[in-house]
Design a protein around this motif. Structure first.
Motif, mmCIF file in Angstrom:
data_model
loop_
_atom_site.group_PDB
_atom_site.id
_atom_site.type_symbol
_atom_site.label_atom_id
_atom_site.label_comp_id
_atom_site.label_asym_id
_atom_site.label_seq_id
_atom_site.Cartn_x
_atom_site.Cartn_y
_atom_site.Cartn_z
ATOM 1 N N THR A 165 69.139 43.765 14.709
ATOM 2 C CA THR A 165 69.276 44.193 16.105
ATOM 3 C C THR A 165 69.701 43.043 16.999
ATOM 4 N N PHE A 166 68.914 41.948 16.997
ATOM 5 C CA PHE A 166 69.207 40.847 17.927
ATOM 6 C C PHE A 166 70.114 39.787 17.317
ATOM 7 N N GLN A 167 70.197 39.753 15.979
ATOM 8 C CA GLN A 167 71.077 38.812 15.270
ATOM 9 C C GLN A 167 70.876 37.382 15.770
ATOM 10 N N THR A 168 69.622 36.920 15.672
ATOM 11 C CA THR A 168 69.280 35.613 16.235
ATOM 12 C C THR A 168 69.387 34.481 15.213
ATOM 13 N N LEU A 169 70.231 34.617 14.213
ATOM 14 C CA LEU A 169 70.359 33.523 13.242
ATOM 15 C C LEU A 169 71.810 33.382 12.785
ATOM 16 N N PRO A 170 72.157 32.262 12.185
ATOM 17 C CA PRO A 170 73.575 32.019 11.835
ATOM 18 C C PRO A 170 74.131 33.106 10.917
ATOM 19 N N THR A 171 75.446 33.256 10.972
ATOM 20 C CA THR A 171 76.093 34.372 10.272
ATOM 21 C C THR A 171 75.776 34.397 8.783
ATOM 22 N N GLN A 172 75.868 33.233 8.118
ATOM 23 C CA GLN A 172 75.671 33.251 6.664
ATOM 24 C C GLN A 172 74.236 33.635 6.303
ATOM 25 N N ARG A 173 73.271 33.057 7.029
ATOM 26 C CA ARG A 173 71.863 33.401 6.774
ATOM 27 C C ARG A 173 71.633 34.882 7.038
ATOM 28 N N ARG A 174 72.212 35.365 8.121
ATOM 29 C CA ARG A 174 72.051 36.780 8.476
ATOM 30 C C ARG A 174 72.592 37.670 7.369
ATOM 31 N N MET A 1008 77.887 46.933 10.844
ATOM 32 C CA MET A 1008 76.700 46.093 11.045
ATOM 33 C C MET A 1008 76.959 44.689 10.509
ATOM 34 N N MET A 1009 77.638 44.603 9.374
ATOM 35 C CA MET A 1009 77.850 43.301 8.756
ATOM 36 C C MET A 1009 78.687 42.397 9.643
ATOM 37 N N ASP A 1010 79.644 42.984 10.352
ATOM 38 C CA ASP A 1010 80.602 42.152 11.086
ATOM 39 C C ASP A 1010 80.374 42.139 12.579
ATOM 40 N N SER A 1011 79.224 42.620 13.017
ATOM 41 C CA SER A 1011 79.078 42.739 14.461
ATOM 42 C C SER A 1011 78.454 41.511 15.109
ATOM 43 N N ALA A 1012 78.274 40.438 14.351
ATOM 44 C CA ALA A 1012 77.716 39.229 14.973
ATOM 45 C C ALA A 1012 78.631 38.757 16.072
ATOM 46 N N LEU A 1013 79.926 38.797 15.793
ATOM 47 C CA LEU A 1013 80.901 38.503 16.843
ATOM 48 C C LEU A 1013 81.672 39.774 17.103
ATOM 49 N N LEU A 1014 81.759 40.132 18.363
ATOM 50 C CA LEU A 1014 82.577 41.317 18.674
ATOM 51 C C LEU A 1014 83.993 41.030 18.244
ATOM 52 N N PRO A 1015 84.695 41.984 17.679
ATOM 53 C CA PRO A 1015 86.073 41.725 17.309
ATOM 54 C C PRO A 1015 86.914 41.474 18.547
#
Length: 1220
Positions: A165-174, A1008-1015
């Motif tokens: 939900t909040f994605q509060t960690l780096p992309t690879q760890r997430r 969900m996998m790619d939503s850490a950064l909005l496209p």
């Protein structure tokens, strides 16, 4: 060491007690806080002290601080800890989970939360690579008791929230954690379901048995925690887990709706599940919820919750109060039903072949029950679902839905009535409104949007059953006409015996009128002419025309009904004279005989309403009204001569209506003769020597309108000044009415026959002449002079001439200020107050309307006269000498109408052949000037917001000053948007974006996998308009456009930044990148975008568009301009190596190219140092979570596959990774 730890713990406990004691002196509290913070940051005893303080023998507040210390250590010191220390801390934390808490019912919730946070922080750093058995350890803990089970649920929930939900960690760890969760989801779901089932069964067994209440509550608490955890997973896991086992989870959730202690959490889960999007095939099992059992569970739960939602207040036996918990549950159930309707509409009639459910009627009855509930909020929640059902191609034809449409229309008769104000007690919905709304104003703004939505759904419903809708409207209208007027307890403040806006009769008439308008608008679209109920509609019209009332609010509704029924009159022309008579009577409406009393807004509204109705009829049915032209004209002359109370606007409205009918003469000479006659007195007045002196000289003008006079009592001078202002207003309104409405025939043959065509352009397009042109040309010089004079009124010497009474005459009126600041006026005041209360307000209203109307006339001239206007000799010079004179002194609130009302129309109506001669000389200087003006204003705002410390305290101590500053800032923001909007519509033509696949069918897991950064948004597809292409040839004008656009990116207005960056900047710059751009210019454009990122980068939407723009500029211009690299190297924390790599791929045609998404991510990382932080982020300590060796890296095929694979495996299973 143990002694040192114990001593330090004693000090920490004292510090905690000092901090938390309400009696503590502020200085001591700050000292204690500072001691505590310094301890957390630097002391080596953090872990032992934290563990000791967290012991369950300590008070809860001390334990919480102990757990905070441990969390701080994990967050900020983990990367520097030895492996052994990490293992030790993990073991201690697991011991705390096992034995460190009181029983589930005794333990404080904040202790549970803090303990679960510690475990989650470790999981985020070490799982799955270095803690592979984490899930097994959690599962084992649940066998230790209810307290441990609840803690495990909290851990799993918090993990899902932080990672998904909040994605509060780096992309690879997430990704590592999310993919491991996904891989184990089957076992996680089985585990959660088993815990839920077990505890629900135990709770049901024990809840009624004496002596077991505490144990039952413990099981209930675990079940609640499990449902909350499920809610955190249902949102994003694959739909398969939700629908597995013939929808076992959904079935269980439905059954739990009958458990009062668990129903709210169960409803939350159910709502999240049913609201899921995804592939239609995967959503098909949701249709099981339309079965009898599921539907029965939902309906019976709703029924019992509704019965329990109200209870009597203990103190007052008659007064009912809302039980909030039950009411919230009702809201959730309503949302569940609506979400179910959404799935129904998506699946029925789609490719997956879902049949209409057999018991659809049961569902519809349930939805209708919520629509007829007393709560206005519940009613409004169902509207979107009704709209979707009525619009649906298949469902709207199903007999059940058709029958329900009539019931819905009947329900609307109640729902449209504006009742339920929180401050009142005249309706059952009032008590629910007190829960949902903070004030009457809050409720009022909700109801405005609620009614607008109802209108939309009503119109669709009327298309399905047009005759039934007509019948309901007819019955309701006849009932209202026959009912006596009920004033209620809130009477009008200004006149005895009149209704207020909240009187029962008014709210009923008002609701019925809305229904009538919706029905009448649709019946003509839905039925053939021979099926229209014309005789019955004429009976209704006759009843309305015969209805006589002296109440302005009800009369206003009556007039709306006349307008709504007017389309039927076309089929019975004999009623026309009666309609006109009714409307003419309303134009001269007064409440009493004494016309000296200031009219209330309600009375003005009636008169204005009647004028608007006449104009609307003449606009929509001019051919039909044409036979009555002479009667109309004679009646108007009689009114003008006999009724001194007619306002100038009312007179001009009647003249405007006549001009509209005269368009049907279709004879140039006849229409021109009529206009000459109609406007003769106006023309004489406007062009008289006296008026010329007034309009051309600011000093004479101020004296003429009375703005230089001090008003004490009603003197003859002020009466004369008031008459003078009226003369000016009347002339302008009349000119506007003529210019706005006079037109040549739309049909070319009719235009030729009537003498309207005077020639043809080189391309063969006809050149028309307008019958009002001759008069307009005579009036134009004085109009331009008035605009010039008004602009010069803001000069210091003319401001000084304003008298003490009218020193604020050029300021905004209070109502306008409130609109700009978004403040609402009290409902009753809006209708009961006189229109202008003071002499100053009258003068403010006069100046404001005069200024706007001048620009309305000029703006409409281009639209109406076209070639004849644009070919006026020296038009550009004349406009420059009037409209654009003294702009430095014109305030922002006056500039806005100039741009919106005049310039926009001038540009959009201008034929292409006059771009060079007229628009270029005007727009070039204008854009240069506005860029400079707005930039200065935004700099002032930036300085104001960056004032620090004591200065700020001083600045904000005066409330009036703060309000004034807010007003000025908001006006600058609105003027900026107005200007950029004008630039966009004038120079940018947007192509329609092609829509790709069905949005609902995007695979959610990928998303969900790619939503850490909005496209990034898609590349802008806009092009220049013809005017834009014309300005492209003028370097200085085009550069002004570019400068304005790129400068505006760093002004503090996110909406303008996003719009300009996504639509304007690249479209303009792209046209000139192949030309002779100077390196300084390119550097400036690029740094402007980076500056925008610094200001707005904290907002994801702006970040996305600005990053895209920066990348487009860099990739297109970097090969030619090495200076851009120099800009990049100045970005804080940029990796020069990564920049070199990016440049190499960009510049070297032989270099291996990477995919667009990866390229965008790389570029985003390069410019990350420019992105500004939100104020709340600026002083937050950074948390660094290291990446672990990736579990899921897709390895590219290599020649030496064996070796590379061995290396990967060796790294994964190396001893140092298995210590935890």
């Amino acid at each position: 060491m143990a002694d040192q730890v114990a001593a330090m713990c004693d000090q920490l406990i004292k510090a905690v007690n000092v901090m938390m004691d309400a009696e503590t002196n502020q200085i001591y509290r700050l000292e204690a806080l500072q001691f505590f913070e310094e301890f957390k940051e630097s002391n080596t005893f953090c872990v032992p002290c934290g563990i000791q303080l967290a012991d369950k023998s300590q008070p809860a507040v001390v334990r919480h601080f102990g757990l905070q210390i441990l969390e701080h250590v994990i967050k900020f010191r983990w990367n520097n800890m030895q492996q052994q220390e990490k293992v030790q801390l993990k073991e201690c934390a697991m011991q705390l989970l096992l034995k460190g808490t009181h029983s589930i019912l005794e333990e404080e919730s904040h202790i549970k939360d803090a303990l679960s946070r510690i475990i989650v922080e470790m999981i985020k750093r070490e799982w799955p690579q270095n803690w592979p058995d984490m899930l097994k350890e959690m599962e084992a803990l649940t066998s230790e008791g209810e307290a441990q089970t609840e803690l495990v649920m909290l851990i799993l929930l918090r993990l899902a929230e932080d990672v998904i939900t909040f994605q509060t960690l780096p992309t690879q760890r997430r990704r590592d954690i999310q993919q491991t969760l996904t891989q184990n989801m089957e076992s996680i779901f089985s585990f959660l379901m088993a815990i839920l089932q077990l505890n629900v069964e135990d709770y049901r067994k024990l809840k009624g048995s004496p002596g077991n209440e505490l144990q039952a509550r413990a099981h209930c608490r675990v079940a609640v925690a499990t449902l909350n955890t499920l809610a955190g997973y249902i949102d994003w896991v694959s739909l398969v887990y939700i629908t597995t086992g013939n929808c076992q989870l959904l079935e269980m959730l439905c059954l739990l709706l009958s458990e009062p202690e668990l129903q709210l959490e169960a409803a939350e889960c159910l709502l999240i599940a049913i609201s899921r999007k995804g592939k239609l095939e995967d959503r098909k099992p949701f249709m099981l919820l339309f079965d009898d059992v599921a539907m029965h569970c939902i309906l019976s739960a709703a029924q019992s919750a509704d019965e329990l939602a109200l209870c009597k207040k203990p103190s007052e036996s008659q007064v009912m109060d809302v039980v909030e918990q039950r009411y919230i549950f009702l809201k959730r159930l309503c949302q569940v039903l609506c979400a179910l309707g959404g799935q129904l509409c998506s699946l029925v009639g789609s490719d997956v072949e879902v049949d209409v459910p057999a018991n659809l009627s049961k569902y519809m009855e349930a939805l209708l029950a919520f629509t007829t509930h007393s709560s206005q909020f519940l009613k409004s929640s169902t509207l979107a679902t009704w709209g979707a059902l009525f619009r649906h191609e298949t469902l709207s034809k199903v007999s059940v839905v058709v029958e329900m449409t009539v019931k819905y229309l009947r329900a609307s008769m109640t729902n449209l009535v504006k009742t339920g104000f929180p401050s009142r007690d005249d309706n059952p919905s009032c008590q629910y409104s007190r829960v949902d709304f903070d004030s009457d104003e809050d409720f009022n703004s909700f109801f405005i949007s609620f009614r607008a939505q109802q209108g939309e759904v009503l119109r669709i419903a009327c298309r399905i059953v047009p005759l039934e809708a007509f019948q309901i409207a007819a019955e309701w209208l006849q009932y209202q006409v026959a009912s006596p007027i009920d004033i209620g307890d809130t009477t009008s403040k200004t006149a005895e015996g009149l209704c207020s806006i909240l009187s029962p009769s008014v709210v009923q008439w008002d609701a019925m009128t809305v229904f009538m308008e919706c029905m009448a608008a649709q019946i003509f679209k839905s039925l053939e002419e021979e099926k229209l109920p014309i005789d019955q509609s004429m009976e209704l019209l006759q009843a309305v025309l015969n209805y006589d009332t002296r109440d302005p609010l009800i009369l206003s509704c009556v007039l709306t009904n006349v307008s709504a029924l007017f389309p039927f009159v076309i089929h019975r022309p004999q009623f026309l004279s009666q309609v006109l008579f009714k409307l003419f009577n309303a134009i001269t409406f007064e409440v009493g005989q004494d016309n000296k009393v200031p009219r209330t807004r309600a009375v003005k509204n009636v008169r204005r309403h009647a004028c608007s109705s006449i104009i609307k009829i003449c606009r929509d049915y001019p051919q039909f009204i044409l036979p009555c032209f002479d009667v109309f004209y004679n009646h108007m002359k009689k009114l003008f001569s006999s009724d001194p109370t007619l306002t100038h606007m009312e007179k001009c409205s009647l003249m405007e209506a006549l001009v509209l009918i005269s368009n049907q003469f279709k004879d140039f000479a006849k229409q021109k003769a009529f206009l000459d006659e109609l406007m003769a007195s106006v023309l004489t007045e406007w062009t008289s020597d006296e008026m010329r002196r007034v309009l051309w000289d600011p000093v004479t003008f101020l004296s003429f309108v009375g703005a230089d006079q001090v008003v004490t009592t009603q003197s003859t001078d002020t009466d004369k000044a008031s008459l003078n202002r009226g003369r000016l207003s009347f002339c302008l309104y009349a000119i506007l009415g003529m210019v706005k409405r006079a037109r040549w025939p739309a049909d070319l043959e009719e235009a030729k026959a009537g003498g309207f065509v005077v020639g043809y352009t080189p391309t063969g397009a006809p050149i028309f002449r307008n019958p009002c042109t001759a008069q307009f040309m005579v009036m134009l010089p004085n109009l331009l002079a008035l605009i010039r004079t008004q602009n010069s009124l803001f000069l210091a010497e003319n401001m000084a001439r304003l008298s003490e009474t009218f020193s604020g005459a050029h300021e905004m009126m209070d109502a306008e200020k409130n609109m700009v600041l978004g403040l609402t006026q009290h409902l009753l005041d809006a209708y009961d107050s006189p229109l202008y209360r003071t002499n100053l307000e009258r003068m403010q209203g006069f100046f404001s309307l005069l200024y706007e109307n001048c620009f309305h006339v000029l703006g409409n001239a281009g639209v109406s006269l076209q070639q004849e206007f644009y070919t006026i000799e020296s038009l550009a010079e004349e406009l420059a000498r009037s409209v654009f004179i003294s702009l430095d002194h014109v305030p922002d609130h006056r500039l806005r109408p100039m741009i919106r009302v005049f310039l926009r129309q001038l540009v959009l109506s201008c034929p292409q052949e006059y771009f060079e001669s007229l628009l270029c000389p005007l727009l070039g200087p204008l854009f240069a000037y506005m860029q400079q003006r707005l930039n200065v204003k935004w700099q002032v705002i930036n300085q104001r917001t960056s004032v620090n410390g004591d200065d700020e305290e001083e600045v904000v101590c005066q409330e009036n000053q703060v309000t004034q500053e807010m007003l000025e800032e908001q006006l600058v923001r609105l003027l900026t948007r107005e200007m950029m909007d004008f630039l966009t519509v004038s120079f940018i033509s947007r192509k329609a974006h092609e829509t790709t696949a069905n949005k609902e069918e995007i695979d959610e897991e990928d998303m969900m996998m790619d939503s850490a950064l909005l496209p990034f948004p898609a590349q802008p597809t806009a092009e220049l308009t013809e005017l834009g292409k014309c300005l492209l040839k003028h370097d200085n004008i085009y550069m002004s456009l570019l400068t304005l656009s790129f400068t505006s990116l760093s002004w503090k207005d996110t909406s303008n930044c996003h719009r300009t960056a996504s639509i304007v900047c690249w479209t303009l710059l792209r046209q000139v990148i192949g030309g002779n751009l100077l390196p300084e210019a390119v550097t400036w454009f690029y740094t402007s975008v980076l500056r925008g990122l610094q200001v707005h980068g904290q907002h994801e939407v702006c970040n996305s568009t600005l990053s895209q723009l920066a990348m487009l500029i860099y990739e297109n211009l970097r090969p030619r301009f090495i200076e851009l690299r120099a800009v990049m190297t100045q970005i804080p924390n940029i990796s020069v190596e990564a920049l070199d790599q990016y440049d190499h791929r960009l510049m070297d045609p032989t270099a291996q190219k990477v995919g667009e998404k990866k390229r965008k991510d790389q570029f985003r990382k390069l410019i990350a140092g420019t992105v500004g932080k939100a104020l709340c982020e600026q002083f937050r300590k950074e948390v660094h979570i290291r990446n672990l060796p990736s579990l899921f890296k897709k390895q590219k095929p290599d020649k030496d596959t064996l070796n590379s694979e061995a290396l990967g495996l060796a790294a994964l299973f190396s001893p140092e990774n298995n210590d935890l």
